[in-house]
Design a protein around this motif. Sequence first.
Motif, mmCIF file in Angstrom:
data_model
loop_
_atom_site.group_PDB
_atom_site.id
_atom_site.type_symbol
_atom_site.label_atom_id
_atom_site.label_comp_id
_atom_site.label_asym_id
_atom_site.label_seq_id
_atom_site.Cartn_x
_atom_site.Cartn_y
_atom_site.Cartn_z
ATOM 1 N N GLY A 76 5.517 2.566 -1.807
ATOM 2 C CA GLY A 76 4.400 3.454 -1.507
ATOM 3 C C GLY A 76 3.109 2.661 -1.470
ATOM 4 O O GLY A 76 2.835 1.878 -2.391
ATOM 5 N N VAL A 77 2.308 2.842 -0.425
ATOM 6 C CA VAL A 77 1.095 2.046 -0.230
ATOM 7 C C VAL A 77 -0.102 2.970 0.005
ATOM 8 O O VAL A 77 -0.017 3.913 0.799
ATOM 9 N N VAL A 85 -3.471 -0.254 -2.922
ATOM 10 C CA VAL A 85 -2.623 -0.077 -4.099
ATOM 11 C C VAL A 85 -1.190 0.092 -3.623
ATOM 12 O O VAL A 85 -0.917 0.896 -2.730
ATOM 13 N N VAL A 86 -0.281 -0.671 -4.223
ATOM 14 C CA VAL A 86 1.128 -0.622 -3.845
ATOM 15 C C VAL A 86 1.974 -0.295 -5.070
ATOM 16 O O VAL A 86 1.746 -0.850 -6.145
ATOM 17 N N SER A 87 2.943 0.602 -4.915
ATOM 18 C CA SER A 87 3.919 0.901 -5.970
ATOM 19 C C SER A 87 5.317 0.775 -5.386
ATOM 20 O O SER A 87 5.573 1.249 -4.278
ATOM 21 N N VAL A 137 9.415 2.865 3.535
ATOM 22 C CA VAL A 137 8.027 2.593 3.170
ATOM 23 C C VAL A 137 7.193 3.805 3.573
ATOM 24 O O VAL A 137 7.433 4.402 4.624
ATOM 25 N N SER A 138 6.234 4.154 2.742
ATOM 26 C CA SER A 138 5.316 5.241 3.067
ATOM 27 C C SER A 138 3.892 4.781 2.785
ATOM 28 O O SER A 138 3.646 4.118 1.774
ATOM 29 N N GLY A 363 2.285 9.285 -4.576
ATOM 30 C CA GLY A 363 2.683 10.300 -3.610
ATOM 31 C C GLY A 363 3.402 9.702 -2.420
ATOM 32 O O GLY A 363 4.336 10.309 -1.870
ATOM 33 N N ALA A 364 2.993 8.507 -2.017
ATOM 34 C CA ALA A 364 3.686 7.803 -0.938
ATOM 35 C C ALA A 364 5.113 7.452 -1.349
ATOM 36 O O ALA A 364 6.037 7.521 -0.541
ATOM 37 N N VAL A 365 5.285 7.085 -2.615
ATOM 38 C CA VAL A 365 6.636 6.841 -3.140
ATOM 39 C C VAL A 365 7.486 8.103 -3.007
ATOM 40 O O VAL A 365 8.642 8.063 -2.577
#
Length: 379
Positions: A76-77, A85-87, A137-138, A363-365
């Motif tokens: 998630g980016v 920010v990346v998770s 990836v989101s 949230g992207a995750v």
Amino acid sequence: MRKVNTQATLRALRREGVSTLTRLGRITGLSRQTVETVLDELTERGWVREVPPDEGVMGRPARRFEFRADAGHVVGVDVGGERIVVSVADLNGQVVACERAAVSEEAAAPERLAAARRAALACVDGAGISRTRVLAVSVGTPGIVDRSGRVSLSITLPGWTGVDLAGVAGRWFGCPALAANDANLAALAEHWRGSAQHASDVVYILVGHRPGAGILIGGRLHRGRSGAAGEIGTLRQVGWEDAAMELGARELGARELGARELGARELGARELGREGGAAEVFAAAGAGDAHAARRVDRYAENLAIGASALVLTVDPDLLVIGGGYSRAGDVLLGPLRRHLAELCLSAPEVVASTFGDESVALGAVRLALDHVEREVLGL
């Protein structure tokens, strides 16, 4: 029928963590033989592993299985104006690595995309995860993002309108990619694991020098026809942009210096730019400075005007305030609640985000996990 049995067994196993054949059969209503056949097939495909029996168990131990959350990962980016920010999370949604990178607010689109790619690759590589194990990836970003993952309109990021964000991100790891508005993703994160877990209808407002909003109705994200639902901050008459700029302007006088320095430490490391100026104002207001408190109150009043329009439209169970400014807590939420009570027929509960500026990446995750569960796991 085979697919239905597989879905039911996999869902039950993910909920249980580690479970026996008998237990899974009881949960799913399937025969022990059917469950065993499904689990053996899922084991061969790499989604399930058999757990060895505990030491000291006498007799023939029951076969136990668990879902392999490490069989793949999602990324998630959050691509913002001044930071990325990346998770990275496993297939249970457990975040295993994070990465942050600064980017210039004036950066052109290719530069911003390159910075996002470097941060995403560094996060995955640093966690010791093979890039081939990234299943989706989101990416979240300011602006209006259509259902294909293309930015149809961006007011704040230079050259960002028209960028095929999902298409670009998909090339980073050679996997499916999605893109969405940042406030929408932050709302998803809060509903998934944050302040809005037990609410059905939610309005989430991302507050910082670039405000935005996301809406959940019946627990589901409401994007609107073109993906622009919640973009009330773009309406000039609401005054969100001007209010944020006024709040973040560095106008604190010498008499407020002591409170500013004390409060900045309490809020964490001081940030640069407009958010840094706002942090100083919030800190001074929290320390009792009357001038700073008036500035916060003016900002809260302007924020309440747009928020009340959303509240009066949706009548939500909960209003969540997130983003960089949410770290101010009740220094901001207190006057905001007061102004909302004056403007709304029935003001909802107002709470701060659980995740602050990490909510968009989380949230992207969640969005990436939704894709994997639907398209890869068949759930």
